[in-house]
Design a protein around this motif. Structure first.
Motif, mmCIF file in Angstrom:
data_model
loop_
_atom_site.group_PDB
_atom_site.id
_atom_site.type_symbol
_atom_site.label_atom_id
_atom_site.label_comp_id
_atom_site.label_asym_id
_atom_site.label_seq_id
_atom_site.Cartn_x
_atom_site.Cartn_y
_atom_site.Cartn_z
ATOM 1 N N GLU A 79 0.929 -1.242 0.036
ATOM 2 C CA GLU A 79 0.055 -0.045 0.101
ATOM 3 C C GLU A 79 0.888 1.257 -0.034
ATOM 4 O O GLU A 79 0.408 2.416 0.166
ATOM 5 C CB GLU A 79 -0.972 0.020 1.102
ATOM 6 C CG GLU A 79 -2.047 -0.897 1.103
ATOM 7 C CD GLU A 79 -1.554 -2.477 1.413
ATOM 8 O OE1 GLU A 79 -0.749 -2.790 2.061
ATOM 9 O OE2 GLU A 79 -1.836 -3.230 0.706
ATOM 10 N N GLU A 121 -2.040 5.241 -6.105
ATOM 11 C CA GLU A 121 -2.248 5.718 -4.640
ATOM 12 C C GLU A 121 -1.045 5.401 -3.829
ATOM 13 O O GLU A 121 -0.508 6.044 -3.216
ATOM 14 C CB GLU A 121 -3.614 5.313 -3.862
ATOM 15 C CG GLU A 121 -4.843 5.969 -4.484
ATOM 16 C CD GLU A 121 -5.247 5.334 -5.950
ATOM 17 O OE1 GLU A 121 -4.790 4.202 -6.075
ATOM 18 O OE2 GLU A 121 -6.170 5.791 -6.450
ATOM 19 N N ALA A 122 -0.774 4.047 -4.089
ATOM 20 C CA ALA A 122 0.452 3.574 -3.188
ATOM 21 C C ALA A 122 1.729 4.224 -3.640
ATOM 22 O O ALA A 122 2.602 4.562 -3.021
ATOM 23 C CB ALA A 122 0.452 1.829 -3.566
ATOM 24 N N ARG A 125 1.751 7.818 -2.088
ATOM 25 C CA ARG A 125 1.902 7.624 -0.645
ATOM 26 C C ARG A 125 3.264 7.031 -0.193
ATOM 27 O O ARG A 125 3.947 7.731 0.723
ATOM 28 C CB ARG A 125 0.995 6.598 -0.104
ATOM 29 C CG ARG A 125 1.011 6.328 1.710
ATOM 30 C CD ARG A 125 0.039 5.470 2.074
ATOM 31 N NE ARG A 125 -1.296 5.574 1.658
ATOM 32 C CZ ARG A 125 -1.894 4.776 0.523
ATOM 33 N NH1 ARG A 125 -1.129 3.817 0.343
ATOM 34 N NH2 ARG A 125 -3.123 5.144 0.382
#
Length: 302
Positions: A79, A121-122, A125
């Motif tokens: 993630e 998204e990972a 991040r």
């Protein structure tokens, strides 16, 4: 049914012939004498994942040939999170000319021809998390595997990380083995269910924003020393060819621990002799185990 079995056996025989031919060619490349200059240029490195390696590391650094240490600093999850580990930077205190890079690892099993390693998204991040984990270090060393050829997420991640890091920080990446011939990675992918090789084009794409690239030194998958040596020669020549336009690039070649190290070091020297790297390109090795000092000294320091 008989027709199918006949075709199947014929196909298997053809593959066997090709593999034997590759083996002969690799063994032939592991021959000759390396140039006298094909030894350490003082740009070598070592992976360190435990404070237990302190004594062996000091002995290695005392040679003056190792200028970079990859200190294990954390694991990367799918993630985009980073789990930090114990700070190993005290291991290089007293060596002002040695750079400590934060070694961040994401290692899993299996890869897909369709799925990317990190979604958008990972990646978004992860990039600032990597930069945060690298604070206090000279830069970061990313180990992400396996990664399929043409996975867009890893080059894009490298771009994002490059933007997040300070201007003078070093960005290093652990690559995959370079395929020995165009398309040669496909049989390996089918047999193993994951990517082991990168094409030269994809290696260049991942390395676009990197300052340093490290080729793996483990698991060449060859059944004989001569083939291991020839495989290593090809890794040197193919990676230099892939990154030739990046004449400011540092390329290091991983050296496995144990007896195989001598063969790999000899193959690297032969590969350097053959590759004709650009004058400004720096070539070195990266040791898997600091305790391999005797092999390193005998086979590489010259």
């Amino acid at each position: 049914m008989k027709w199918f079995l006949t075709r199947l056996l014929a196909g298997a025989a053809a593959v066997a012939v090709v593999l034997v031919g590759i083996g002969v060619l690799l063994a032939a490349q592991y021959s000759g004498k390396p140039a006298a200059w094909a030894v350490s240029q003082g740009t070598d490195a070592v992976w360190v994942d435990s404070a237990d390696d302190a004594d062996a590391l000091r002995a290695l650094l005392d040679t003056g040939a190792v200028d970079t240490v990859y200190l294990f600093a954390g694991k990367i999850d799918a993630e985009g999170g980073v789990s930090a580990t114990d700070d190993l930077r005290p291991l290089v205190e007293g060596y002002p000319d040695v750079r400590a890079l934060a070694w961040l690892r994401h290692a899993t099993e299996g890869s897909s021809l369709l799925e990317t390693r990190f979604d958008r998204e990972a990646r978004e991040r992860l990039a600032p998390s990597v930069a945060g984990a690298a604070e206090g270090y000279a830069g970061v060393h990313l180990e992400i595997r396996p990664v399929r050829v043409n996975d867009p997420s890893v080059p894009e991640l490298m771009d994002l990380v490059h933007e997040e890091l300070p201007e003078d920080a070093v960005l290093s990446v652990l690559a995959h083995h370079v395929e020995l011939a165009p398309g040669g990675r496909i049989p390996s992918f089918v047999m193993n269910g994951e990517e082991k090789y990168w094409s030269k084009g994809y290696l260049a794409r991942v390395a676009r924003h990197a300052d340093e690239v490290v080729l793996p030194g483990t698991d060449p998958g060859m059944p004989a020393d001569a083939m291991d040596g020839g495989f290593t020669v090809r890794q040197v020549t193919e990676s230099v060819a892939a990154l030739r336009t990046r004449d400011d690039m540092t390329i290091r070649f991983g050296v496995p621990s144990g007896e195989q190290a001598a063969t790999v070091l000899a193959g690297i020297r032969l590969g350097m002799t053959e590759a004709e790297a650009p004058e400004q390109m720096r070539l070195g090795v990266s040791l898997s185990d600091p305790a391999d000092l005797p092999l390193y000294t005998a086979g590489w320091l010259g």
